[in-house]
Design a protein around this motif. Structure first.
Motif, PDB file in Angstrom:
ATOM      1  N   LEU A 184     -13.311 -12.864  -3.349  1.00  0.00           N
ATOM      2  CA  LEU A 184     -12.571 -13.975  -3.497  1.00  0.00           C
ATOM      3  C   LEU A 184     -11.723 -13.911  -1.889  1.00  0.00           C
ATOM      4  O   LEU A 184     -10.873 -12.910  -1.877  1.00  0.00           O
ATOM      5  CB  LEU A 184     -11.671 -13.911  -4.286  1.00  0.00           C
ATOM      6  CG  LEU A 184     -10.713 -15.290  -4.705  1.00  0.00           C
ATOM      7  CD1 LEU A 184     -11.313 -16.429  -4.363  1.00  0.00           C
ATOM      8  CD2 LEU A 184      -9.868 -15.206  -5.662  1.00  0.00           C
ATOM      9  N   ASP A 234     -20.985 -11.036  -8.722  1.00  0.00           N
ATOM     10  CA  ASP A 234     -19.491 -10.986  -7.956  1.00  0.00           C
ATOM     11  C   ASP A 234     -19.199 -12.317  -7.771  1.00  0.00           C
ATOM     12  O   ASP A 234     -17.985 -12.728  -7.850  1.00  0.00           O
ATOM     13  CB  ASP A 234     -19.797 -10.283  -6.586  1.00  0.00           C
ATOM     14  CG  ASP A 234     -20.160  -8.831  -6.803  1.00  0.00           C
ATOM     15  OD1 ASP A 234     -19.632  -8.251  -7.909  1.00  0.00           O
ATOM     16  OD2 ASP A 234     -20.462  -8.095  -5.670  1.00  0.00           O
ATOM     17  N   TRP A 236     -17.760 -13.739 -10.887  1.00  0.00           N
ATOM     18  CA  TRP A 236     -16.316 -13.366 -11.388  1.00  0.00           C
ATOM     19  C   TRP A 236     -15.167 -13.994 -10.421  1.00  0.00           C
ATOM     20  O   TRP A 236     -14.444 -14.044 -10.766  1.00  0.00           O
ATOM     21  CB  TRP A 236     -16.177 -11.759 -11.372  1.00  0.00           C
ATOM     22  CG  TRP A 236     -16.977 -11.219 -12.577  1.00  0.00           C
ATOM     23  CD1 TRP A 236     -18.072 -10.360 -12.492  1.00  0.00           C
ATOM     24  CD2 TRP A 236     -16.499 -10.921 -13.801  1.00  0.00           C
ATOM     25  NE1 TRP A 236     -18.392  -9.862 -13.744  1.00  0.00           N
ATOM     26  CE2 TRP A 236     -17.403 -10.378 -14.546  1.00  0.00           C
ATOM     27  CE3 TRP A 236     -15.166 -11.430 -14.173  1.00  0.00           C
ATOM     28  CZ2 TRP A 236     -17.170 -10.120 -15.897  1.00  0.00           C
ATOM     29  CZ3 TRP A 236     -14.879 -11.038 -15.765  1.00  0.00           C
ATOM     30  CH2 TRP A 236     -15.882 -10.462 -16.593  1.00  0.00           C
ATOM     31  N   ALA A 237     -15.816 -13.967  -9.304  1.00  0.00           N
ATOM     32  CA  ALA A 237     -14.755 -14.749  -8.293  1.00  0.00           C
ATOM     33  C   ALA A 237     -14.362 -16.256  -8.782  1.00  0.00           C
ATOM     34  O   ALA A 237     -13.136 -16.660  -8.563  1.00  0.00           O
ATOM     35  CB  ALA A 237     -15.207 -14.652  -6.968  1.00  0.00           C
ATOM     36  N   LEU A 266     -11.971 -16.157 -11.798  1.00  0.00           N
ATOM     37  CA  LEU A 266     -10.571 -15.803 -11.174  1.00  0.00           C
ATOM     38  C   LEU A 266     -10.035 -17.200 -10.639  1.00  0.00           C
ATOM     39  O   LEU A 266      -8.747 -17.569 -10.659  1.00  0.00           O
ATOM     40  CB  LEU A 266     -10.719 -14.881 -10.137  1.00  0.00           C
ATOM     41  CG  LEU A 266      -9.461 -14.291  -9.603  1.00  0.00           C
ATOM     42  CD1 LEU A 266      -8.401 -14.022 -10.734  1.00  0.00           C
ATOM     43  CD2 LEU A 266      -9.464 -13.405  -8.673  1.00  0.00           C
ATOM     44  N   THR A 268     -11.018  -9.636 -14.999  1.00  0.00           N
ATOM     45  CA  THR A 268     -11.491 -10.861 -14.191  1.00  0.00           C
ATOM     46  C   THR A 268     -10.682 -10.448 -12.647  1.00  0.00           C
ATOM     47  O   THR A 268     -11.583 -10.805 -11.575  1.00  0.00           O
ATOM     48  CB  THR A 268     -10.879 -12.189 -14.711  1.00  0.00           C
ATOM     49  OG1 THR A 268     -11.207 -12.142 -15.854  1.00  0.00           O
ATOM     50  CG2 THR A 268     -11.309 -13.436 -13.807  1.00  0.00           C
ATOM     51  N   GLY A 283     -13.234 -10.000  -9.711  1.00  0.00           N
ATOM     52  CA  GLY A 283     -13.256 -11.323  -8.928  1.00  0.00           C
ATOM     53  C   GLY A 283     -12.812 -11.087  -7.515  1.00  0.00           C
ATOM     54  O   GLY A 283     -13.175 -11.981  -6.658  1.00  0.00           O
TER      55      GLY A 283
END
Length: 356
Positions: free
Chosen positions: A116, A325, A328-329, A332, A108, A112
């Motif tokens: 982020l 993307d 995943w961010a 996180l 992650t 992430g």
């Protein structure tokens, strides 16, 4: 005769005493056996054509337990071998539990962290084409904070008062019935809570999709956790404190309010924070009741509203690299949110712990 005895005494004392110590494996033996097990597991896995590293790890774990048992049995004896076997099983179980969690966190963070940044946290998806990079999670973060906050405002007082009733007043069939239904609610699936609120709030009462509808479903999931944790904390309060307060002529309700609850406030707060962390990642009720939005909606009582779990699902369903993307961010961010809540709970528990 006495001279002879005195002369023989030093010779007897010079004989070596019988030792009671059993031979032991050296301190480096567990690490050495672990290294040998990993090497053997990798070798056997490669020779057998096993492509998965997970299978290699499982082989290494089984070999470690077997080698530890065999080495301890040969050197230390049967009794100590059983102790070594139990210790090795505990370590293997611990590693098998930690490795997936560490792998999940690593994956992650690695995926992430690509998008982020400050822009991602302060912008929404309004006007952003899903196939292109850009956009952010601000609208979903606002939705999660409002929905979880409303759920806590609903569930915490009801759960607290229910726990006080069960511990301080609950006797008879009513208390048993309440305890039974609390146990049943603890295992209720989140989708069932969402369907209940959907049928009652939206279909029967004809209210629209909103963050408040999702908060009601989340409060149903949160309530039994608050009841159980608060109940256990109240049971830990010594009865001597209650008896001393009652002996001074203080009414029972004031004893609960002024003595029992302040004593258990650290554990109660910790339980509430952990319950909030539990519901923060629920997605099924949000999908049914909140319905999602790409725009910022700061009013949880009107209109569709996004949240972090819904945002993750929505972005992943888009099926392109930029959306992956962003998903995943957002994952996180959600993990960080839950982690902060757990750290706050631990801090409150330590702050309010009884001082000796």
């Amino acid at each position: 005769m006495s001279d002879t005895v005195l002369a023989d005494a030093p010779a007897e004392s010079a004989t070596p005493a019988t030792t009671l110590r059993q031979p032991r494996l050296p301190r480096w033996a567990p690490l050495g056996l672990a290294a040998a097990s990993v090497a053997l597991g990798a070798g056997i896995g490669a020779a057998a054509g096993l492509e998965s590293r997970v299978q290699w790890g499982l082989l290494a774990a089984l070999l470690y337990v077997a080698l530890t048992l065999a080495a301890a049995g040969l050197v230390e004896g049967r009794r100590q071998a059983k102790d070594r076997l139990a210790t090795s099983l505990i370590w293997v179980s611990f590693i098998l539990a930690v490795v997936p969690l560490a792998s999940l966190l690593w994956e992650t963070v690695a995926r992430g962290s690509k998008v982020l940044d400050g822009f991602f946290l302060t912008h929404s998806m309004n006007g952003v084409i899903t196939l292109e990079p850009g956009g952010g999670v601000y609208h979903a973060l606002i939705g999660t904070l409002e929905q979880v906050g409303l759920a806590a405002l609903i569930a915490a007082p009801i759960g607290l008062l229910t726990a006080v009733y069960l511990v301080e007043y609950g006797t008879g069939k009513l208390a048993k019935a309440v305890t039974f239904f609390v146990d049943v609610m603890t295992g209720i699936p989140s989708i069932v809570a969402g369907l209940f609120v959907l049928s009652f709030w939206i279909i029967i009462l004809d209210f629209g999709y909103s963050g408040f509808a999702g908060a009601m479903a989340l409060s149903i999931l949160m309530m039994p956790i608050v009841v159980r944790s608060t109940e256990e904390m109240l049971k830990l309060v010594p009865n001597e404190l209650r008896e001393a307060s009652l002996a001074l002529g203080v009414p029972k309700w004031k004893t609960i309010l002024k003595v029992v609850l302040p004593t258990a406030v650290g554990g109660i707060t910790t339980g509430i924070m952990l319950a909030v962390a539990r519901i923060a990642g629920e997605s099924a009720p949000i999908l049914l009741l909140v319905f999602g939005s790409a725009q910022i909606n700061a009013n949880p009582f009107e209109g569709a509203q996004s949240s972090l779990p819904y945002y993750i699902y929505e972005q992943w369903a888009n099926g392109n690299e930029a959306s992956y993307d962003r998903a995943w961010a957002a994952a996180l961010v959600l993990i960080a949110f839950v982690m902060i809540l757990n750290l706050v709970a631990r801090g409150i528990a330590r702050w309010k712990a009884p001082k000796h």
